[in-house]
Structures are given as structure tokens and as C-alpha cells.
Design a protein around this motif. Structure first.
Motif, short mmCIF file in Angstrom:
data_model
loop_
_atom_site.label_atom_id
_atom_site.label_comp_id
_atom_site.label_asym_id
_atom_site.label_seq_id
_atom_site.Cartn_x
_atom_site.Cartn_y
_atom_site.Cartn_z
N LEU A 41 0.82 -1.22 0.00
CA LEU A 41 0.00 0.00 0.00
C LEU A 41 0.84 1.26 0.00
CD1 LEU A 41 -2.55 -1.21 2.69
CD2 LEU A 41 -2.99 -1.02 0.24
N ASP A 42 1.90 1.26 0.78
CA ASP A 42 2.67 2.48 1.00
C ASP A 42 3.71 2.77 -0.08
OD1 ASP A 42 1.22 2.73 3.33
OD2 ASP A 42 2.75 1.78 4.58
N GLN A 43 4.29 1.71 -0.67
CA GLN A 43 5.39 1.94 -1.61
C GLN A 43 5.22 1.30 -2.98
OE1 GLN A 43 8.77 1.35 1.65
NE2 GLN A 43 9.56 2.38 -0.14
N ILE A 44 4.74 0.05 -3.02
CA ILE A 44 4.68 -0.63 -4.32
C ILE A 44 3.61 -0.01 -5.21
CG2 ILE A 44 4.21 -2.82 -5.47
CD1 ILE A 44 5.56 -4.25 -3.15
N LEU A 45 2.44 0.30 -4.66
CA LEU A 45 1.40 0.94 -5.47
C LEU A 45 1.92 2.21 -6.15
CD1 LEU A 45 -1.95 0.60 -3.46
CD2 LEU A 45 -1.35 -0.49 -5.60
N PRO A 46 2.43 3.19 -5.40
CA PRO A 46 2.91 4.40 -6.08
C PRO A 46 4.10 4.14 -6.99
CG PRO A 46 3.43 4.47 -3.73
CD PRO A 46 2.50 3.33 -3.93
N HIS A 47 4.95 3.17 -6.65
CA HIS A 47 6.10 2.87 -7.50
C HIS A 47 5.65 2.39 -8.87
CE1 HIS A 47 10.27 1.96 -8.34
NE2 HIS A 47 9.96 0.71 -8.67
N PHE A 48 4.54 1.66 -8.92
CA PHE A 48 4.00 1.16 -10.18
C PHE A 48 3.00 2.12 -10.81
CE2 PHE A 48 4.69 -3.67 -9.20
CZ PHE A 48 6.04 -3.50 -9.42
N GLY A 49 2.81 3.28 -10.20
CA GLY A 49 1.86 4.25 -10.75
C GLY A 49 0.42 3.82 -10.58
N LEU A 50 0.14 3.01 -9.57
CA LEU A 50 -1.20 2.54 -9.29
C LEU A 50 -1.76 3.27 -8.07
CD1 LEU A 50 -0.57 -1.30 -9.74
CD2 LEU A 50 -1.53 0.28 -11.43
N ALA A 51 -3.08 3.31 -7.98
CA ALA A 51 -3.71 4.00 -6.86
C ALA A 51 -4.87 3.16 -6.36
CB ALA A 51 -4.20 5.38 -7.29
N ALA A 52 -5.23 3.36 -5.10
CA ALA A 52 -6.35 2.65 -4.50
C ALA A 52 -7.09 3.59 -3.56
CB ALA A 52 -5.86 1.42 -3.74
N ASP A 53 -8.42 3.64 -3.69
CA ASP A 53 -9.21 4.43 -2.76
C ASP A 53 -9.44 3.62 -1.49
OD1 ASP A 53 -11.23 2.59 -3.32
OD2 ASP A 53 -12.26 3.91 -4.75
N ALA A 54 -10.17 4.18 -0.56
CA ALA A 54 -10.34 3.53 0.74
C ALA A 54 -10.96 2.13 0.64
CB ALA A 54 -11.16 4.43 1.67
N PRO A 55 -12.06 1.95 -0.12
CA PRO A 55 -12.62 0.59 -0.23
C PRO A 55 -11.65 -0.39 -0.90
CG PRO A 55 -14.25 2.23 -0.89
CD PRO A 55 -12.94 2.94 -0.75
N GLN A 56 -10.92 0.08 -1.89
CA GLN A 56 -9.96 -0.79 -2.57
C GLN A 56 -8.80 -1.17 -1.65
OE1 GLN A 56 -9.08 1.69 -5.93
NE2 GLN A 56 -11.04 1.24 -6.94
N ARG A 57 -8.34 -0.22 -0.85
CA ARG A 57 -7.29 -0.52 0.11
C ARG A 57 -7.77 -1.56 1.13
NH1 ARG A 57 -3.01 3.31 0.23
NH2 ARG A 57 -2.59 2.87 2.42
N ALA A 58 -9.06 -1.46 1.50
CA ALA A 58 -9.62 -2.43 2.43
C ALA A 58 -9.62 -3.83 1.81
CB ALA A 58 -11.04 -2.02 2.83
N ARG A 59 -9.91 -3.91 0.50
CA ARG A 59 -9.89 -5.21 -0.17
C ARG A 59 -8.47 -5.77 -0.23
NH1 ARG A 59 -14.02 -2.95 -3.44
NH2 ARG A 59 -12.54 -2.31 -5.06
N LEU A 60 -7.49 -4.90 -0.48
CA LEU A 60 -6.10 -5.35 -0.49
C LEU A 60 -5.71 -5.89 0.88
CD1 LEU A 60 -6.00 -3.74 -3.21
CD2 LEU A 60 -3.67 -3.12 -2.61
N GLU A 61 -6.09 -5.18 1.93
CA GLU A 61 -5.75 -5.62 3.28
C GLU A 61 -6.45 -6.94 3.60
OE1 GLU A 61 -6.89 -2.22 5.51
OE2 GLU A 61 -4.97 -1.19 5.23
N GLU A 62 -7.69 -7.11 3.14
CA GLU A 62 -8.42 -8.36 3.36
C GLU A 62 -7.71 -9.51 2.65
OE1 GLU A 62 -11.49 -10.99 4.60
OE2 GLU A 62 -10.83 -9.02 5.31
N LYS A 63 -7.24 -9.27 1.43
CA LYS A 63 -6.53 -10.30 0.68
C LYS A 63 -5.28 -10.76 1.43
CE LYS A 63 -5.55 -12.47 -3.30
NZ LYS A 63 -6.43 -13.47 -3.96
N SER A 64 -4.61 -9.84 2.12
CA SER A 64 -3.36 -10.18 2.80
C SER A 64 -3.57 -11.04 4.04
CB SER A 64 -2.62 -8.89 3.19
OG SER A 64 -3.28 -8.23 4.27
#
Length: 305
Positions: free
Chosen positions: A242-265
Motif C-alpha cells: 500500500l505504501d510503496q509498491i502501489l505508487p512505485h508502479f503508478g497505481l492507486a487505490a481508494d479507501a474501499p480498494q485498500r480495504a480489499r487489499l488488506e483483506e486479501k493479505s
């Protein structure tokens, strides 16, 4: 049923690399490894038309990946790829066999490595990726041995190098060997292609071999360090995504999407992906044999072979 052309294998005919493709549902990319998705889709009878094409004749158009993922094995790369693949319009491509086979055939001298052809081969994995065509590719760990070729073909694409405590990686590989360790034991043609300079007198030293293999991965990544490279430590996952790889790849996530990423982990990235993930670093270190510990001391701090 929607289908997209999915690369399955690369063979060589008369010195020319040939790509085999099968039209399959895009959902094959949602499996932990692309090979798993291919097998499952074909077992369900979802395969469509098959085709073959010289790699050099693939279309030049199409987007490049948003990022590339390299790793030392057993260090969270499958998790990272799966997390990124939950983002809308982003496809996570996990260790496609076609790329590995192309590199192996070139290493054996069956065909010549062609940076433009490899670039075109990469773009096939983005076909049908949805709006924006965003996708990331995770390479197999040993593909790092050919990082010179890969970076030559994709010099503008950002990439991540995932690492982990070497003893933990070693213990995991001796419990369930990755390709280089299996090749070392069988001494088949792939081993000779990837490790032509491994000294013969060390034939019966698998721990020394694999520790040296991991050291070589790291040296190769270090040779290509620069603004497009992000070194990522397993110990900092999943927050690092969330903190480094997303911006490094030029990707973004809003709050609900970040929640889905955290759930996946929270769940295992391999095997039973519905099972809650339990950290296993301490157990892996406890499993390390004395031979593994000695090999790590010798190979990792030094200049290598």
C-alpha cells in the motif's frame, strides 16, 4: 463466455521461438500461479481456439506492464501479485511459463534472445486486461539470472525486488524445492543452461549451491539498481504494498480498494487461499539444518562464486 489469448508455451522450430496461445477466460489470471489457472480452465473445458505464432511476429502495439516483480522465492511475491490483482482494471500475472521457456531456450542457444521479440511477448499478457489495460508480471525467482536481457527489453518499466531472511528462504526451499534446486539434483539441460559455471567438485553440496544461487540473485538485482528499482523486504509486508509498491508502479487505490487489499493479505496466497495466513518465519528458522546455516555464512556475505 469472454476469452482472451493466453500464452501457454514457447517452443523452438528451426532456430525460431514459437509462441503457443489458447483462448481462455481472463479469470485464469486470478489463480496464485498462471499455470494453475490454465490447468483449471482446461479441466473445466473452457479452452477455445489454439494458435501459434513466431514470437518476433507478435503485434508491437499494446501497453507495457505497470510493473515487474522479481524475488528470491518464498518471500511474499505471490501475495503481492494477488493483492495488486484485486484492484479494478489491474491484472496480476504470476510466473508465466512462456516467459521462462523463452529465456531457457535462449540460454541453451536454441534461439537468439531478441529484446524486441521479448517485449512483444510481454505485451500479450496485457490483452483484454480491461479499461486502461493495467497489468503486472511476477517472474519466477531464477529469471533474475537473465535480468540483463529483461531490462534490455523493458528499460522503462519499474520493478520490485522482494527479499527475505536468507535462512528462512533456504529452509523453505529444502522443504519444498524450487526449480534451481530440483535442477541441481537432476543435472538436466536447464541446470547447465542457467548455471554453466557451477564447479563440478561441488556436485554433492546442495546447501552451498542454493545459498550461492540466492547470492547471485541479489548481486544481479544490485547491478541494475536505480530509480526504477524498489527493494522490498518480506518483513514489511503487507503494508509495503500500500505504501510503496502501489505508487512505485503508478497505481492507486481508494479507501474501499485498500480495504480489499488488506483483506486479501489476511489469507494464504498459495494452496488453500481461504485459510488464514499464519507467520512462519520462526518455524522456518528452527527447521534450518547446520548445513544450511553454514552455507548461508559462506555464500551470502561474500562475493559469491
Amino acid at each position: 463466455m469472454e476469452r482472451v489469448p493466453v500464452p501457454t508455451r514457447v517452443s523452438v522450430q528451426d532456430g525460431q521461438a514459437m509462441l503457443q496461445m489458447v483462448e481462455l477466460p481472463p479469470s485464469v489470471y486470478e489463480a496464485p500461479f498462471l499455470s494453475d489457472g490454465l490447468n483449471q480452465a482446461q479441466a473445466r473445458g473452457e479452452a477455445g481456439r489454439a494458435s501459434s505464432c513466431p514470437v518476433k511476429d507478435l503485434p508491437a502495439e499494446g501497453p507495457l506492464p505497470a510493473g515487474l516483480i522479481f524475488h528470491v522465492s518464498r518471500c511474499g511475491s505471490t501475495l503481492v501479485t494477488g493483492m495488486l490483482g484485486t484492484l479494478p482494471g489491474v491484472r496480476g500475472v504470476s510466473e508465466p511459463e512462456a516467459l521462462s521457456l523463452y529465456l531457457l531456450h535462449c540460454a541453451q542457444g536454441a534461439c537468439a534472445f531478441d529484446a524486441e521479440a521479448f517485449r512483444r511477448l510481454i505485451k500479450v499478457f496485457g490483452r483484454g486486461a480491461g479499461p486502461g489495460g493495467r497489468y503486472v508480471i511476477k517472474f519466477s525467482s531464477w529469471n533474475l539470472l537473465f535480468l540483463d536481457w529483461i531490462r534490455d527489453a523493458l528499460p522503462e518499466v519499474p520493478w520490485v525486488f522482494l527479499t527475505r531472511d536468507v535462512t528462512e528462504v533456504m529452509a523453505s526451499n529444502f522443504r519444498n524445492p524450487s526449480a534451481p534446486l530440483r535442477w541441481y539434483r537432476s543435472r538436466g539441460p536447464w541446470f547447465e543452461a542457467c548455471f554453466p559455471d557451477w564447479p563440478g567438485e561441488e556436485r554433492n553440496a546442495p546447501e552451498a549451491f542454493f545459498a550461492g544461487c540466492l547470492a547471485r540473485y541479489t548481486r544481479k538485482a544490485r547491478e541494475h539498481q536505480g530509480p526504477l528499482c524498489l527493494w522490498a523486504d518480506y518483513a514489511r509486508l503487507p503494508g509495503l504494498v500500500l505504501d510503496q509498491i502501489l505508487p512505485h508502479f503508478g497505481l492507486a487505490a481508494d479507501a474501499p480498494q485498500r480495504a480489499r487489499l488488506e483483506e486479501k493479505s489476511r489469507y494464504r496466497s498459495k494452496g488453500n487461499t481461504r485459510e488464514t495466513f499464519v507467520p512462519d518465519g520462526e518455524r522456518k528458522r528452527a527447521e534450518a539444518t547446520q548445513a544450511i546455516l553454514e552455507a548461508v555464512k559462506v555464500a551470502v556475505p561474500g562475493p559469491g562464486w
